[in-house]
Design an enzyme around this catalytic site. Structure first.
Site, PDB file in Angstrom:
ATOM      1  N   GLY A   1      18.826  26.854  82.193  1.00 54.98           N
ATOM      2  CA  GLY A   1      17.996  26.621  83.366  1.00 54.98           C
ATOM      3  C   GLY A   1      17.856  25.139  83.635  1.00 54.98           C
ATOM      4  CB  ALA A   2      16.246  22.565  83.397  1.00 55.75           C
ATOM      5  CG  MET A   3      19.286  19.192  78.279  1.00 51.35           C
ATOM      6  SD  MET A   3      18.626  20.157  76.906  1.00 51.35           S
ATOM      7  CE  MET A   3      18.261  18.836  75.759  1.00 51.35           C
ATOM      8  CD  GLU A   4      14.695  19.186  76.239  1.00 51.77           C
ATOM      9  OE1 GLU A   4      14.638  19.331  75.005  1.00 51.77           O
ATOM     10  OE2 GLU A   4      15.118  20.070  77.008  1.00 51.77           O
ATOM     11  CG  ASN A   5      19.564  15.415  79.299  1.00 48.09           C
ATOM     12  OD1 ASN A   5      19.771  15.849  78.185  1.00 48.09           O
ATOM     13  ND2 ASN A   5      20.104  15.944  80.384  1.00 48.09           N
TER      14      ASN A   5
ATOM     15  CD  GLU B   1      18.089  21.618  73.353  1.00 48.44           C
ATOM     16  OE1 GLU B   1      17.114  21.322  72.661  1.00 48.44           O
ATOM     17  OE2 GLU B   1      17.980  22.051  74.512  1.00 48.44           O
TER      18      GLU B   1
ATOM     19  CG  HIS C   1      11.138  19.688  76.798  1.00 56.14           C
ATOM     20  ND1 HIS C   1      10.840  20.059  75.510  1.00 56.14           N
ATOM     21  CD2 HIS C   1      11.745  20.766  77.380  1.00 56.14           C
ATOM     22  CE1 HIS C   1      11.229  21.312  75.327  1.00 56.14           C
ATOM     23  NE2 HIS C   1      11.774  21.770  76.434  1.00 56.14           N
TER      24      HIS C   1
ATOM     25  CG  HIS D   1      10.171  24.322  80.119  1.00 57.54           C
ATOM     26  ND1 HIS D   1       9.846  25.415  79.360  1.00 57.54           N
ATOM     27  CD2 HIS D   1      11.146  23.673  79.419  1.00 57.54           C
ATOM     28  CE1 HIS D   1      10.561  25.422  78.252  1.00 57.54           C
ATOM     29  NE2 HIS D   1      11.371  24.371  78.266  1.00 57.54           N
ATOM     30  CD  GLU D   2      13.744  21.548  81.092  1.00 58.44           C
ATOM     31  OE1 GLU D   2      14.024  20.760  80.160  1.00 58.44           O
ATOM     32  OE2 GLU D   2      13.806  22.787  80.968  1.00 58.44           O
TER      33      GLU D   2
END
Length: 892
Positions: free
Chosen positions: A286-290, A142, A324, A320-321
Site C-alpha cells: 500500500g505504501a512505504m515509510e521512507n 523493506e 512511521h 499510517h506512513e
C-alpha cells in the site's frame, strides 16, 4: 567462525544470529551511494552501475561480510587496497578480511558493480508506461532489498547517514530521502543530482525515485515551542499519463493535517527535512515509510470513480506512513522480531489520526469491520505467531508483514490505550522518542517508558497480549426464569495454538444491550466491564428483562471474536438492518462473517442476511466489504449444488438495489462493481452486455475504467467473447492504454473457458514468463493467475499436476515476492467438497510437506496457510449440506 561460513548458491537469507554478530562487531559511519540510471530508458539494458563507499569501524573481528545482490562486480577496494572479486564474492555476499580495528581506525570500502533493474517490485523497479512509452523507476527495499541496488550491511540496527548521487536523463524528476544539494548537467542529455546527507537511518528505508514524473509542490510550516520556525517542503508525485486524475492538493492538504496532528501528539518535530509523497506503478504494498520520500501504490490515484470508502482508505494509509516517521524511522526495532514496534503502532495511531484529524470519522468503523477481520483470519492460521514474533531470518521477516503484526497489533494497542489511559500512552510515546532517537529498540524499551507513564506493571499485560497467539472469544452465559435474567456472566474462551494454554487476556470493554423497539434495534444500555481470567459476573443483568441482543465488546475497544447466544443471533439475522449505530452494526457484521469462516453459521444464512439487510449499511467501505464477503461465501463456503441459486439470488438483490440507489452515489458504483464481479458466474449477462454497449441502464452510473474491465472479465469468464467481442476488447485496450487496462486485459484473456487458453495462462504464470519468453512483471503474474483460476474443474484440474513438482524451482529461481504471487495465485483453492474421506488437494499438500521437510520455512508457510483456507472452505460446505438437510427434514 560460523557467521563467515561460505555457502554456495545465492546465499541471500541472512539469519538473525549473523545480524546480531555484525551489530556487535561493527559501527557504520556513513554510506555514499552513486547510481547511474542514464540508460534506463533502453529496455534492452538490464542493469545499471552502482558504486558504494562504506565507512565503518570493526571491533573484535578482522573479518566480516557485506550484502549485494548484483548483476556483476567490477572492483572492490578496502582501505586503498584492491580485493579480488573472484575470491571475495560468494553469491550475494562479499567477504572481507584484514579489517582495521577500533573507532579510531575506520575502514573505507568501495564496491563498484552492476545492479539489475527489477520487474518484481523489489529493489529498483523499472516500468514502461503503456500509455506513452515513458520509463519510470522507483525503489522498494523493506525488509531487505536495498542490497539489490547497492552494497550494504542489510539489517535495521546498523544505521548510518546516507548520501545519494544519481545520474539520469536530464528532463527526469530525481528524488531521494533528502533534498538535492546541486544538479550537474552533462552534454549527453543526462544530469547528475547530488543529494544532501540523511540523518542516521536503516538501509531498508533509503529510497530513490527517477522518471518523468508529474510533481505538485507545497509547503508546511509550524512554530515550535522554542520559537523557531519549522518549514517542510512538500511534493506529491505521479506518472505524467495519469496526472489529470491526480488530486494532488488533497494529498498535500492531508499531509499538512497529519503533520499538525503528529506534532501535537508526539511533541517531537518532524526531523527528516522534506516530505515527498510519490505514487508509483506496480507497487507490491500500500505504501512505504521512507523518510522524506514516502512511496504509495498508484492505485491511490483514482483513474476511476472513487467512493468515500476509497478516499478514507487512502487517507488512512497517508496517516499510517506518517506515524512511521517517528515509530519506525526515528526509533527502529533492532531486528524483525519487534516489527510490531513500528507496524502495530502505525496501524493504530494512523487510524486514530484519520478519525480525529480528518473528515473521515468512520475510520474506526472501517477498522472494526475490515482491518480486524484480517487479523482474525491470520490469527486462526496454523502459522499464527505472537505479536512479538520469533523471526530467525530474512525470509521469515518478509512474510511477517501480516494481519497479526499490523491489525492484531493495532487492535491490542487500542486496548492498551483503554487499559492505561490515552494520556499515559501519549506520554510514554513522547519519552520513548526522546530516549531512543535515531537508535534501535526492543520490546522492553517501550514497556519501560509505559510503566513510568502509567504506573502499572506491564509485564503480565505484555505476556498475555504480545507473547501469545490465538483469538480470544467472548460469550454470554445466561440463566433465565419467566423472561427475566437471574444470572449472567461474560466469558472468555479460546486456546493458544502454540502452547495449548487457555487464553485469559485482560480486557477493558463495554457490554451493549439492545432491544427491538417499534421494529428497530435500539441500544438500551451499555456497561463498562473489566474482564480477567475466564469470566466475570454481569450483575447489571440480574433481575432485568432478557435483552434481544447482547453485544460483548460494544465499541470495539478490545481484540476478540464474539460468540452470540442463540437469541442474539436470531435477532441479528432477522433485524440487523434496523441497527442504526454504525460501529455496533459493523461489529455485528464482522462477527457473523467470522462465524461463517469458522463453520458456526451456514453461508446460506449469512447470504440471506446480506440480501435482507446490507442495503441499509450507510458506510460504503463496510457495504462494499459485505458484498466481497458474499461473493467469497458463494465461491468457497457453499457446496457446488447451491452456488448457482445463491449467486442468482444475490444478483437479483443487487439489481433491485441499483434500481433504488441514489443516482451517482457511492453505493451505486459499489453495487455495480460487485455485480460485475458476480457476473463471472453466469448471472446478469444482460446487464454486462448493456453496460458494455454504452446503454444508460441506471441514471448517472458511469462505466469508468475499473467497471469496464470488470465487465469485460465477466464476459470473458462466461465464454461469451466471440470473435467480434474479442476484437472489441483488444480495441478498448489499445484505445485506452493504462496500467488498469494492461492487468484487466491479461485477466480477461486468461479467464476464457478454453483448454488452450488455460494451458497458456498456467504456463505463463508458473514460469513467470510470457509466450514470447519475456519476464512478466509482478502484476502481470497475478492477473494471469487470477484469470486462469476462473474456470471449471474440468478445465483446470489437469494443470495442477505440474504445480507440486514445480514449487521448489519456483522458490529457487524467482524473488520471494514473485514466488509468493505464483504459488498463492495458482494454488488449487477453489475446490468442491467431494466424497473422499481426505480431500485430494489436502492429501497433495500433506504429501508434499512430508516429502520436503527441509523446504524453506517461508515456502512451507505459504502451503500451510493455503491448506488451512481450503480445509475451512470444506468445513463450511459440510455445514451447509447438513443445514440444508435439516431444513428439508423440518419442511417434511
Amino acid at each position: 567462525m560460523d557467521h563467515l561460513k561460505r555457502i554456495s548458491g545465492p546465499n541471500e537469507n541472512l539469519s538473525r544470529d549473523e545480524a546480531a554478530w555484525r551489530a556487535q562487531t561493527l559501527h557504520v559511519h556513513s554510506y555514499e551511494v552513486t547510481l547511474d540510471l542514464s540508460e534506463a530508458r533502453d529496455s534492452s539494458v538490464t542493469g545499471y552501475r552502482s558504486t558504494t563507499t562504506l565507512v565503518f569501524s570493526a571491533k573484535g573481528t578482522t573479518e566480516t561480510f557485506v550484502d549485494f545482490i548484483h548483476e556483476s562486480i567490477g572492483s572492490i577496494t578496502l582501505n586503498g587496497e584492491a580485493v579480488d572479486p573472484t575470491t571475495a564474492v560468494t553469491g550475494s555476499r562479499i567477504y572481507l578480511e584484514n579489517l582495521l580495528q577500533g573507532e579510531a581506525s575506520p575502514n573505507t570500502l568501495v564496491i563498484d558493480g552492476m545492479a539489475q533493474y527489477s520487474r518484481s517490485g523489489e529493489g529498483l523497479h523499472r516500468y514502461i508506461d503503456p500509455a506513452d512509452g515513458l520509463t519510470y523507476c522507483y525503489t522498494q527495499f523493506e525488509p531487505a532489498d536495498a542490497r539489490r541496488v547497492y552494497a550494504n550491511f542489510e539489517q535495521p540496527d546498523l544505521k548510518a547517514p546516507f548520501t545519494f548521487t544519481v545520474r539520469a536523463p536530464r528532463e527526469w524528476h530525481v528524488a531521494s530521502n533528502q533534498s538535492a544539494s546541486r544538479v550537474e548537467e552533462h552534454g549527453d542529455g543526462t544530469a547528475t543530482t547530488y543529494f544532501a546527507p540523511t540523518l542516521p537511518i536503516s538501509t531498508y528505508i533509503t529510497a530513490v525515485l527517477a522518471g518523468p514524473y508529474y510533481v505538485a509542490t507545497d509547503s508546511y510550516s509550524r512554530t515550535l515551542p522554542d520559537g523557531s520556525e519549522l518549514v517542510i517542503p512538500l511534493n506529491a508525485t505521479c506518472r505524467t499519463s495519469i496526472a489529470e486524475h491526480f488530486d494532488a492538493q488533497n494529498i498535500l492538504d492531508l499531509t499538512k493535517t497529519g503533520l499538525d496532528f503528529f506534532h501535537e501528539l508526539f511533541d517531537y518535530p518532524y526531523p527528516w527535512g522534506k516530505y515527498d509523497s510519490a505514487f508509483v506503478p506496480e507497487y507490491n504494498l500500500g505504501a512505504m515509510e521512507n523518510p522524506g520520500l514516502v512511496t504509495f501504490t498508484e492505485g491511490y490515484v483514482f483513474t476511476s470513480r472513487a467512493t468515500e470508502g476509497q478516499h478514507e482508505t487512502r487517507a488512512n494509509t497517508i496517516m499510517h506512513e506518517m506515524a512511521h516517521m517517528w515509530f519506525g524511522d526515528l526509533v527502529t526495532m533492532s531486528w524483525w522480531d519487534d516489527l510490531w514496534l513500528k507496524e502495530s503502532f502505525a496501524d493504530y495511531i494512523g487510524t486514530l489520526a484519520n478519525d480525529e484529524a480528518t473528515e473521515f470519522t468512520t475510520a474506526w468503523i472501517t477498522f472494526a469491520n475490515r482491518r480486524k477481520g484480517w487479523a482474525y483470519v491470520a490469527d486462526q492460521l496454523p502459522t499464527t505467531h505472537p505479536i512479538v514474533a520469533d523471526i530467525t531470518d530474512l525470509e521469515a521477516a518478509k512474510q511477517n508483514f501480516d494481519g497479526i503484526t499490523y491489525a492484531k497489533g493495532a487492535s491490542v494497542l487500542k486496548q492498551l490505550a483503554a487499559y492505561v489511559g490515552a494520556d499515559a500512552f501519549r506520554d510514554a510515546s513522547r519519552k520513548y522518542f526522546r530516549a531512543h532517537e535515531f537508535s534501535n529498540t526492543s520490546l522492553n524499551d517501550f514497556l519501560a517508558v509505559l510503566e513510568d507513564a502509567s504506573g502499572r506493571n506491564m509485564d503480565s499485560w505484555a505476556d498475555a497480549w504480545l507473547k501469545t497467539a490465538g483469538v480470544p472469544v467472548l460469550g454470554i452465559e445466561l440463566t433465565e426464569a419467566g423472561g427475566m435474567v437471574t444470572a449472567a456472566r461474560l466469558t472468555q474462551s479460546g486456546i493458544d495454538p502454540l502452547t495449548g494454554n487457555p487464553i485469559t487476556h485482560p480486557h477493558v470493554l463495554n457490554v451493549g444491550l439492545f432491544d427491538l423497539v417499534d421494529g428497530e434495534l435500539i441500544r438500551t444500555a451499555g456497561h463498562a466491564v473489566e474482564l480477567t481470567g475466564t469470566g466475570v459476573d454481569l450483575g447489571f443483568l440480574a433481575g432485568a428483562q432478557r435483552p434481544d441482543l447482547i453485544l460483548p465488546n460494544d465499541g470495539d475497544a478490545t481484540y476478540a471474536m464474539v460468540a452470540f447466544d442463540d437469541r442474539s443471533l436470531e435477532t441479528l439475522l432477522g433485524h440487523l438492518g434496523t441497527l442504526a449505530d454504525p460501529l455496533a452494526r459493523a461489529s455485528c457484521w464482522a462477527a457473523l462473517w467470522n462465524m461463517v469462516r469458522h463453520a458456526k453459521l451456514a453461508a446460506t444464512d449469512f447470504l440471506a442476511a446480506v440480501r435482507a439487510h446490507a442495503e441499509s449499511v450507510t458506510e460504503v467501505s463496510v457495504f462494499a466489504f459485505l458484498l466481497e464477503q458474499a461473493h467469497t461465501a458463494i465461491g468457497q463456503y457453499l457446496p457446488p449444488e447451491l452456488r448457482a441459486g445463491e449467486r442468482q439470488a444475490l444478483a437479483d438483490a443487487i439489481v433491485g438495489w441499483l434500481d433504488r440507489a441514489a443516482p451517482g452515489s457511492d453505493a451505486q458504483i459499489a453495487m455495480a462493481r460487485a455485480l460485475a464481479k458476480l457476473a463471472r458466474g453466469n448471472v446478469a449477462a444482460d446487464v454486462v452486455d448493456s453496460l458494455l454497449a454504452g446503454e444508460q441502464r441506471w441514471d448517472s452510473l458511469v462505466v469508468d475504467e475499473d467497471l469496464r474491465w470488470a465487465l469485460w472479465q465477466a464476459k470473458a469468464a462466461t465464454g461469451r467473447l466471440d470473435e467480434a467481442s474479442l476484437a472489441a476488447l483488444e480495441a478498448d485496450a489499445a484505445a485506452h492504454p493504462s496500467a488498469v487496462a494492461t492487468s484487466g486485459r491479461l485477466l480477461a484473456l486468461a479467464a476464457r473457458p478454453d483448454a488452450a487458453v488455460k494451458a497458456e495462462a498456467f504456463g505463463a504464470a508458473i514460469s513467470g514468463h510470457g509466450v514470447d519468453g519475456a519476464a512478466l512483471s509482478n502484476e502481470a503474474i497475478s492477473a494471469t493467475a487470477a484469470g486462469f483460476q476462473l474456470g471449471s474443474h474440468e478445465l483446470l484440474d489437469a494443470h495442477y499436476a505440474a504445480y507440486w513438482p514445480s514449487l521448489e524451482d519456483i522458490w529457487g529461481t524467482l524473488t520471494i515476492g514473485l514466488a509468493t504471487r505464483v504459488i498463492r495465485g495458482l494454488f488449487p483453492a477453489s475446490q468442491d467438497l467431494g466424497t473422499a474421506e481426505v480431500h485430494p488437494v489436502v492429501a497433495e499438500v500433506d504429501a508434499w510437506l512430508e516429502e520436503h521437510p527441509d523446504a524453506p520455512r517461508a515456502l512451507r508457510r505459504i502451503l500451510l496457510e493455503e491448506r488451512d483456507a481450503l480445509v475451512r472452505s470444506l468445513a463450511a460446505q459440510r455445514l451447509c449440506v447438513g443445514h440444508a438437510l435439516h431444513e428439508l427434514g423440518a419442511a417434511r
